[in-house]
Design an enzyme around this catalytic site. Sequence first.
Site, PDB file in Angstrom:
ATOM      1  N   ASP A  47       0.827  -1.211   0.000  1.00  0.00           N
ATOM      2  CA  ASP A  47       0.000   0.000   0.000  1.00  0.00           C
ATOM      3  C   ASP A  47       0.860   1.259   0.000  1.00  0.00           C
ATOM      4  O   ASP A  47       2.068   1.207   0.248  1.00  0.00           O
ATOM      5  CB  ASP A  47      -0.890   0.017   1.248  1.00  0.00           C
ATOM      6  N   TYR A  76       7.293  -9.961   6.993  1.00  0.00           N
ATOM      7  CA  TYR A  76       7.020  -8.532   7.168  1.00  0.00           C
ATOM      8  C   TYR A  76       7.527  -8.091   8.526  1.00  0.00           C
ATOM      9  O   TYR A  76       7.459  -8.842   9.511  1.00  0.00           O
ATOM     10  CB  TYR A  76       5.518  -8.256   7.108  1.00  0.00           C
TER      11      TYR A  76
END
Length: 246
Positions: free
Chosen positions: A53, A111
């Site tokens: 994003d 992540y």
Amino acid sequence: MSRRLKIIVAYDGAPFAGWQSQSHRNTVQDHLERAFERVTGGAERVHSAGRTDAGVHALAQCAHVDVSKFLPADRWIRALNALLPSAIRVLRCRYVSEDFHARLSAKGKIYRYRIWTAPILPPFEYGRAWHIAQPLDLKTLKSAAKHFVGTHDFATFAANRGKPEPSTIRTIHSVRVRQKGPCVAIEFDGNGFLYKMVRLMVGALVKCALGKMCTEEIISRLHSGKVGSARFAAAAEGLYLVRVRY
């Protein structure tokens, strides 16, 4: 005849509107495709392991592109980096077989989420960590994080991207929580992640660590698939795609 090129890309997500191409052409994918087009003279589609994003960073995003022009791998790195914005860098590249697909061949991803827990956010951390101006209860955070490990239905820890997911079941292999000074880093290793899944998991963990939510609600959401209190997504700027595993 085209050949498939695998590239590893790092980027600071702050200046860009995420990975995926958009009409305004200011995404990481757009910049990479423009650079390839300038080198090859033709339109080249760049496929990534996943879409990050706006504001999300990558230490090692993986992508592939079928190129009609042959250049040695080191020449590709130099040529692309000469044309890309300084916030995007191709770190490595090599030719691979056409069986390889950056997204479909991926076995998992790692992540990392960074939180700065001090009254003042240093200017060099601006846009690179989520600022929470108070300490977190690290013991509670670590305890709550353990509940995400394993295979679960993460439907309540996912946002709607506009089309339904074939499955919301994912496996998280490990969650590591570390603190160095005021910086808390939470690292998730999993076989795949849903849209905004990491940010929603971190949001829940932080609410637990601030005493605004009980750990049992995480367990309840994972088992029932129902959201109790309102969901809360952590800020995009603290999130980093560390590595894609193949």
